[in-house]
Design an enzyme around this catalytic site. Structure first.
Site, PDB file in Angstrom:
ATOM      1  N   ASP A 153     -32.662  70.556   8.791  1.00  0.00           N
ATOM      2  CA  ASP A 153     -32.963  70.207   7.402  1.00  0.00           C
ATOM      3  C   ASP A 153     -31.944  69.178   6.912  1.00  0.00           C
ATOM      4  O   ASP A 153     -31.408  68.409   7.714  1.00  0.00           O
ATOM      5  CB  ASP A 153     -32.953  71.491   6.548  1.00  0.00           C
ATOM      6  N   HIS A 222     -32.033  70.524  -0.544  1.00  0.00           N
ATOM      7  CA  HIS A 222     -33.181  71.079   0.170  1.00  0.00           C
ATOM      8  C   HIS A 222     -32.753  72.047   1.281  1.00  0.00           C
ATOM      9  O   HIS A 222     -33.253  73.166   1.376  1.00  0.00           O
ATOM     10  CB  HIS A 222     -33.992  69.917   0.742  1.00  0.00           C
ATOM     11  N   SER A 562     -42.125  73.735   1.991  1.00  0.00           N
ATOM     12  CA  SER A 562     -40.716  73.811   2.406  1.00  0.00           C
ATOM     13  C   SER A 562     -40.101  75.146   2.022  1.00  0.00           C
ATOM     14  O   SER A 562     -39.248  75.664   2.732  1.00  0.00           O
ATOM     15  CB  SER A 562     -39.903  72.749   1.670  1.00  0.00           C
TER      16      SER A 562
END
Ligand code: NAG
Ligand code: NAG
Ligand code: NAG
Ligand code: NAG
Ligand code: NAG
Length: 774
Positions: A153, A222, A562
């Site tokens: 990620d 994220h 996600s």
């Protein structure tokens, strides 16, 4: 004439482009991954084995570029641990020649993948994950103890309390990874966060501006968000500006985590992603979580080995590592699901039973419901004038930009003291629109969906009293506004509402099947919470950040597949802890066959707009972790099972021998693709009749299982045999499903049914999806 003219113009444009490019670069080079298959060795290989493999990569490329030194200079990754291949910066001509070499399986040009979050602004989009995983699987799975989750990620914010190692046992001995990021502000390891590495060599060649720092730290939030959802510690009193206040819980809070930063500024490049997969597998991860993917589905399965996630995850699976991926955010349209290889678990996004509603009161006393994460009050019941942003456009902006509340496009003289209606979209983050209104002196914002956005709205932490409304509501609002000379409104503060009915439902953005790449496998596999998820976030503020919104919270609420993916990664880690000898396919089967297709009103799960959802939206259903630990029976697939499937798809024994170190040969007559032992069934092109085979493995007590089924409409379906008797654990039994089209009911497109095997305690459920052609 007009046509000719246009052709000429295009030609001119191309020439211009060429002139610029050709001037700058003599020979056009780019990153390629040259893929050779698998290495004959596993994690036990020595440094000498690795060095020999790298040497062979140099020799192979030298055979085309002429010199060993030139080959060495061009190669920037030598994949020498489990994936056999290398990444190199090459001229197209060289890449083409390389592809013709008999040892080479494929040569793929580097591509950019994107994070699967529906971003609005930095930490902006936004929920949590708390009560999703009730205690029993946590107990069975010892909260994921000693399982290692790798997250490919955007990195991590290591100081977050979600990654504290307080009270954790020493790192498992089998772990070979570590924290190699020695940069200033690099990421240090502890007993919870046991690995941190970054890969950006491809990004530095393909898109250097995306690399703000050479470190593993998460500058976007994220990676911190997804990993804390999968495996964050319990952190009490986590909230975002007071919303969603509660204990933030990762799925497998005692699992160890390892971070592989392969995404930079929202994008992830092919060769870096493959390097991340290889490192995670070699280091000893049990589960790999991937919340990004290519923009659009692959054209067909023959391009399988041209795509990094598909290829990396195949190698992981061969080594017994489970890979869980987000399915993408290009819904609600069909054939949008990505990461759809049969060896990964592909996750769709569903809502949870929490909402953040507020109310807009109009001058005529009509009320409409919106959602927001902004609680400040617009001074009790007073009404404020409402205007369309389009009518406050500054002369230096187009009306379109003003309508979208682009930065610096609203006239303070017209906006001051008013509530401004901004339209969603125009590539302007939703929270930024509010900032535009605030900067122009507006008191509030109503963010209205356009027609294409429909009724899918999102709660954001706006910087002023604001709310978001559906397209239907927006139409009533416009009608009201044009009905009076002095339109006025008020926005109430929003609150956190729990137990919201008709949840879960499937998020509109969640990508849908059927998978055009591979219509023989139902994708996505399952749905999990992916709307308004609260989890840990980065506290990084970029020095170059142009935006004025510097608010930071240790926790943030985000939406996207996600956010759904790491819920399933967490559950997979718990299963791994509870059932350490299960294969990745067995874990996925357990999660799929125990998933639920009903919402909290007992009705079939719906789309966010109220229509009944189909398995193309949610696969086998919404995850129900407690039952996954004891599914009764599973559909297992061994690496050879996947190889056989690849033979059915048209890959040759020669191709597959490279993947299996020569140990696998395609059967003379490969079975139909529908026979892959998957926990769901799709027949994408039924002509008259077809028999599908499946094999069930007992993972519970001895028992007698009976089949019941609901045939898809217009399909005559039978199951044979209808009773399977398992005398011991591990025993496998086969059954057949026969489907035949009923002539008079043809032409309905895809139709949906199911099969359930039950011993009275366990319910092993599989969706059956058929497209009858004749
Ligand atoms: C990152 O490392 C590369 C290669 O060493 C270097 O070219 C680049 O300037 C570095 N970027 C930053 C922001 O330090
Ligand atoms: C969150 O809840 C805790 C306990 O329930 C409380 O002490 C705390 O003040 C709350 N925080 C916010 C910001 O509401
Ligand atoms: C338009 O002009 C105003 C002042 O005249 C300025 O503040 C604003 O930034 C400009 N907008 C854009 C988009 O350039
Ligand atoms: C306000 O804007 C919307 C959307 O752009 C438009 O449909 C509507 O007619 C406008 N209303 C007024 C009163 O200008
Ligand atoms: C359905 O198929 C079974 C066996 O394949 C057959 O015996 C039965 O008659 C069929 N039913 C209909 C309604 O066609």
């Amino acid at each position: 004439m007009a046509m000719a003219c246009r052709a000429l113009l295009i030609l001119a444009a191309v020439l211009l482009l060429c002139a610029a490019e050709c001037h700058l670069v003599h020979a056009w080079k780019r990153s390629y991954v040259v893929y050779l298959g698998a290495h004959p060795y596993g994690r036990e290989a020595t440094a000498e084995d690795h060095a020999r493999a790298t040497e062979s990569h140099h020799e192979l490329l030298a055979s085309v570029v002429g010199s060993k030194q030139a080959a060495k200079d061009a190669i920037f990754y030598s994949y020498n641990k489990n994936i056999n291949g290398f990444a190199a910066y090459l001229e197209e001509e060289v890449a083409t020649q390389m592809a013709k070499h008999p040892d080479v399986l494929t040569v793929m040009p580097s591509k950019m993948m994107k994070l699967h979050t529906t971003r609005s602004w930095g930490f902006m989009d936004m929920e949590r994950d708390g009560q999703v995983l009730p205690d029993s699987i946590w107990n069975h799975g010892k909260f994921g103890q000693n399982v290692i989750i790798a997250n490919l990620d955007s990195g991590i914010w290591p100081e977050s309390n979600s990654f504290s190692d307080e009270g954790m046992a020493p790192v498992p001995k089998r772990w070979k990874g570590g924290c190699t990021d020695t940069a200033k502000y690099g990421v240090p390891c502890n007993k919870k966060l046991i690995g941190a590495k970054y890969f950006n060599k491809d990004m530095l060649l393909s898109h250097p501006a995306a690399v703000e720092h050479n470190w593993t730290r998460d500058t976007e939030g994220h990676g911190t968000h997804t990993l804390s959802t999968a495996a964050g510690r319990f952190v009490p009193r986590a909230n975002l500006f007071g919303y969603a206040n509660g204990t933030a819980k990762g799925g497998a809070p005692r699992a160890r985590v390892a971070v592989y930063k392969v995404c930079w500024n929202g994008e992830c490049a092919t060769a870096d992603v493959i390097a991340g997969f290889e490192a995670a597998v070699h280091d000893g991860a049990d589960v790999i979580s991937v919340s990004f993917g290519v923009d659009a589905p692959l054209a067909d399965a023959s391009s399988f080995f041209h795509e990094a996630v598909t290829l990396g995850s195949l190698h992981a699976t061969i080594h017994g590592v489970a890979v869980v991926c987000s399915g993408g955010n290009s819904g609600p349209f069909e054939d949008t699901v990505v990461n759809s290889a049969p060896w990964v678990t592909t996750v769709a996004a569903s809502t949870v039973d929490r909402d953040f509603p507020d109310q807009v009161t109009l001058g005529n006393n009509a009320k409409m419901r919106g959602i927001s994460l902004e609680a400040s009050d617009l001074h009790s019941n007073k009404l404020f004038p409402v205007i369309n942003a389009s009518s406050a456009a500054l002369p230096n902006c187009t009306v379109h930009h003003a309508t979208n509340c682009a930065t610096g496009c609203l006239d303070p003289a017209k906006v001051k003291g008013k509530i401004v209606v901004c339209v969603r979209g125009g590539d302007i983050p939703r929270v930024m629109k509010g900032m535009t209104v605030l900067n122009a002196g507006g008191v509030g914002m109503i963010l209205a969906n356009g027609e294409m956005d429909g009724n899918d709205i999102e709660a954001d932490p706006h910087v002023l009293p604001a709310t978001m409304i559906t397209y239907d509501e927006a139409v009533s609002l416009y009608n009201y506004m044009s009905s009076t000379s002095e339109p006025a409104a008020n926005i109430s503060p929003s609150k956190t509402e729990l137990g919201v009915k008709n949840s879960p439902s499937i998020a509109a953005f969640s990508a849908r099947g059927p998978s055009g790449t591979l219509p023989y496998v139902l994708k996505p596999d399952v749905a999990a919470p992916g709307v308004d998820i609260l989890a840990a976030f980065t506290e990084y503020v970029s020095p170059t950040e142009v935006a004025a919104d510097k608010r930071r919270s240790e926790y943030a609420i985000m939406s996207g597949t996600s956010m759904a993916c790491p819920h399933v990664s967490g559950v997979t880690a718990l299963l791994k802890a509870a059932r350490p000898d299960w294969s990745p396919a067995m874990m996925r089967s357990a999660i799929m066959t125990t998933a639920r297709t009903q919402d909290n009103t007992g009705k079939p799960m719906r789309e966010m707009d109220g229509k009944e959802a189909t398995p193309f939206a949610y696969g086998s259903g919404n995850v129900h972790p407690n039952r996954a630990v004891d599914p009764g029976l599973v559909y297992d697939i061994t690496p050879n099972g996947y190889f056989t499937f690849l033979c059915s798809l048209g890959f040759s024994t020669k191709d597959l021998s490279r993947l299996s170190s020569g140990k696998f040969t395609c059967p003379a007559k490969p079975p139909p693709m529908e026979d892959l032992n998957y926990p769901s069934i799709v027949v994408p092109a039924l002509r008259r009749r077809m028999t599908i085979r499946r094999r069930l493995k007992n993972v519970g007590r001895p028992g007698t299982y009976r089949a019941s089924w609901r045939a898809p409409f217009g399909v005559n379906m039978t199951v044979d045999p209808t009773v399977l008797i398992f005398e011991k654990a591990g025993e496998e039994k086969e059954f057949k499903v026969k489907v035949a089209s009923e002539k008079e009911k043809l032409g309905r497109g895809y139709v949906f049914g199911k099969i359930v095997w039950s011993d009275g305690t366990h319910y092993v459920r599989s969706p059956v999806v058929v497209n009858a052609l004749d």
